[in-house]
Design a protein around this motif. Sequence first.
Motif, short mmCIF file in Angstrom:
data_model
loop_
_atom_site.label_atom_id
_atom_site.label_comp_id
_atom_site.label_asym_id
_atom_site.label_seq_id
_atom_site.Cartn_x
_atom_site.Cartn_y
_atom_site.Cartn_z
N ILE A 1 8.20 44.19 1.11
CA ILE A 1 7.29 44.94 0.22
C ILE A 1 7.82 44.92 -1.21
CG2 ILE A 1 6.41 47.27 -0.34
CD1 ILE A 1 6.54 47.86 2.69
N LEU A 2 9.13 45.22 -1.34
CA LEU A 2 9.72 45.27 -2.67
C LEU A 2 9.66 43.90 -3.35
CD1 LEU A 2 11.16 47.23 -4.59
CD2 LEU A 2 13.33 46.36 -3.72
N PHE B 1 9.38 53.34 -4.25
CA PHE B 1 10.25 52.70 -3.24
C PHE B 1 11.56 53.49 -3.09
CE2 PHE B 1 13.43 49.59 -1.89
CZ PHE B 1 12.78 48.97 -0.84
N CYS C 1 4.67 41.92 -10.27
CA CYS C 1 4.90 42.48 -11.61
C CYS C 1 5.32 41.37 -12.58
CB CYS C 1 5.96 43.57 -11.57
SG CYS C 1 5.38 45.05 -10.76
N ILE D 1 2.32 39.36 -13.47
CA ILE D 1 1.42 40.07 -14.40
C ILE D 1 2.01 40.09 -15.82
CG2 ILE D 1 0.39 42.33 -14.93
CD1 ILE D 1 0.25 42.76 -11.85
N VAL D 2 3.33 40.36 -15.90
CA VAL D 2 3.97 40.38 -17.23
C VAL D 2 3.85 39.00 -17.88
CG1 VAL D 2 6.19 40.57 -18.42
CG2 VAL D 2 5.58 42.26 -16.71
N LEU E 1 -0.07 50.07 -13.14
CA LEU E 1 -0.92 49.01 -13.68
C LEU E 1 -2.09 49.62 -14.48
CD1 LEU E 1 -0.96 45.92 -13.51
CD2 LEU E 1 -2.56 46.11 -11.62
N ASN F 1 13.19 55.82 0.04
CA ASN F 1 14.50 55.42 0.57
C ASN F 1 15.50 56.56 0.53
OD1 ASN F 1 14.75 52.76 1.64
ND2 ASN F 1 14.08 52.02 -0.37
N PHE G 1 2.72 51.13 -7.94
CA PHE G 1 2.35 49.88 -8.60
C PHE G 1 0.96 49.98 -9.23
CE2 PHE G 1 0.15 45.76 -8.09
CZ PHE G 1 0.87 45.01 -9.00
N THR H 1 13.43 51.81 -17.70
CA THR H 1 12.59 51.67 -18.90
C THR H 1 13.44 51.17 -20.07
OG1 THR H 1 11.35 53.57 -18.11
CG2 THR H 1 10.88 52.87 -20.33
N GLY I 1 2.26 45.38 -16.81
CA GLY I 1 3.13 45.05 -15.67
C GLY I 1 4.44 45.81 -15.70
N VAL I 2 4.86 46.28 -16.87
CA VAL I 2 6.16 46.94 -16.98
C VAL I 2 6.14 48.32 -16.30
CG1 VAL I 2 7.80 47.98 -18.61
CG2 VAL I 2 6.89 45.72 -19.06
N ALA J 1 6.51 51.45 -9.26
CA ALA J 1 6.66 50.92 -7.90
C ALA J 1 8.10 51.13 -7.42
CB ALA J 1 6.31 49.43 -7.87
N ILE J 2 9.05 50.88 -8.29
CA ILE J 2 10.46 51.09 -7.94
C ILE J 2 10.71 52.59 -7.67
CG2 ILE J 2 12.86 50.98 -8.83
CD1 ILE J 2 11.81 48.23 -8.08
N TRP K 1 9.12 54.79 -27.10
CA TRP K 1 8.76 53.47 -27.62
C TRP K 1 7.31 53.35 -28.07
CZ3 TRP K 1 11.89 54.30 -23.37
CH2 TRP K 1 13.21 53.90 -23.53
N THR L 1 5.21 52.90 -2.76
CA THR L 1 5.43 51.72 -3.61
C THR L 1 4.10 51.17 -4.13
OG1 THR L 1 7.26 51.22 -2.13
CG2 THR L 1 6.69 49.53 -3.72
N PHE L 2 3.15 51.05 -3.22
CA PHE L 2 1.87 50.44 -3.60
C PHE L 2 1.11 51.32 -4.61
CE2 PHE L 2 -2.68 49.53 -2.69
CZ PHE L 2 -2.68 48.24 -3.18
N ILE M 1 7.05 54.80 2.56
CA ILE M 1 7.48 53.81 1.55
C ILE M 1 6.36 52.87 1.11
CG2 ILE M 1 8.30 52.02 3.16
CD1 ILE M 1 10.88 52.01 1.37
N LEU M 2 5.53 52.46 2.07
CA LEU M 2 4.49 51.48 1.75
C LEU M 2 3.50 52.05 0.73
CD1 LEU M 2 3.23 48.70 2.44
CD2 LEU M 2 1.87 49.88 4.15
N ILE N 1 6.15 43.19 -4.57
CA ILE N 1 5.81 43.99 -5.77
C ILE N 1 6.52 43.42 -7.00
CG2 ILE N 1 6.12 46.28 -6.83
CD1 ILE N 1 3.91 46.44 -4.81
N ALA O 1 3.96 49.32 -14.18
CA ALA O 1 3.64 49.07 -12.76
C ALA O 1 4.94 48.84 -11.99
CB ALA O 1 2.71 47.88 -12.64
N PHE O 2 5.82 48.03 -12.55
CA PHE O 2 7.10 47.73 -11.92
C PHE O 2 7.96 49.00 -11.79
CE2 PHE O 2 11.62 46.64 -12.64
CZ PHE O 2 11.85 45.95 -11.46
#
Lengths: 173, 268
Positions: free
Chosen positions: B11-12, A84, B19, B22-23, A62, A88, A58, A117, A73-74, A80-81, B129, A54-55, A50-51, B15, A76-77
């Motif tokens: 962790i979550l 993660f 994010c 950064i945004v 980025l 899981n 991200f 998204t 950042g979008v 990352a999800i 998009w 996720t990292f 997981i670590l 992150i 990246a988020f």
Amino acid sequence: MRIVPKILHFLILIIFLILQISFLERLELFGLSFDLVMVTIICISMIDGILYGTFYGFISGLVFDLMLGNIVGVTAFIYAIDGFAASNFVNMGYNKRRILAFVFVTFLITEINLILTSIIRYIFDLNVNLVDIGLELLKRPIFNIALIFLVYPVIRAGSKGEDTFEFGYKEKD
Amino acid sequence: MLNKKLRNAIILSIIIFLCLLIVTVSLRDSDKVKGIRAKALDFFRPIQEKIHSFFYPLIKAVNTVKDYFGLIEKVRALEEENSRLLKDYSENINLKVENNALRKLLGVKQRNKFDTKLAKVIGFYESRWQSEAILNVGRSDGVLEGMGVITEKGLVGVVILSSNSSCRVRLINDPQSSIGARVLSSRKVGMVEGSLDKKVYLKYIPKDDIIFRGDIVITSEYSKLLPPEIVIGRVKRVSVSKQSPYKEIEIEPFVDFRELEYVLVVTR
């Protein structure tokens, strides 16, 4: 814990990201396109945990945002999800049926990716067409599922069997 | 087990916080972020260019196979177009000579020619998009934000970010793209805009104006950086709805964005 395979996985991820931008985006077949980066993040999550999932998700998101994204950042988020959630799902017990796990995890992560998204784009005031998204929710996972069976062995080759998730046909439960 | 769950939650959270940070920074301090983006483009350019060159034959082969199935129809359409163009050719030469003579007589300035810089497409990204391409030219080659990008077939898009050695181009079918345009035959002015379904539309043409299917759409003279009279595409469909005071006009761009290899950046 060996660090070399992890670094190798990161390099593969970045190369795949550039490959996606430079090459795969142009290979749209019958309206279906691949997301090599997302599939690689799923594989890394399965192998390294997981670590790292996720990292790395991200970081690759980025890099993508810096190169091509609208709002930094979008992606990246979202990636990352993805990392993660993939880890899981595996921990939740999908690894009991190995080959099916690849299909289910990729399917679920692709759907999560698309829904996230769409929500984020909607928040940032970009139009979202629900019918189109519905169609995409159905067709997008197809190539990603096919792709994971090609990417997983590549990622696993670098880990020398240290992964947390074994490939299905090796052993029986 | 609890420790593991707690670790994952931490962790979550980290992150998500990163994010959001950064945004926020990218929305508030766009100049700084623009600098970092330009550096990232420069950093990845060599490897991107190598990967693109290595795989380009494969892209071409796949596109050739895809094109093969529509080849008969394409040839027939081209033959028709060719015979029509041949008919117009001699008439156009006469008109050009006459036009130049009249301009001279009236003291009207001749049309300006523009300078271009040849560039190679080394990246391409298309999602619902976004529709963008990365070129291997940048500020050091005189390429700046806002400059138009064209091919021999017509308008491709506009440069939106220029780094030292590469640049990002927003294609005309990107939902955020908006370009001043003119219908060649009727001289009506509107805006050519992209959309989420990757189609290109000519907007703000009133319902009462007459637009025909097949009309050519060109860039208008109201843009500071885009030269006028660059062909954009052909009117594919015209419809009207009761709710809107404008016509809905779909344009078929002359350029196939997925097959872009070399383009020209209009530098002046």
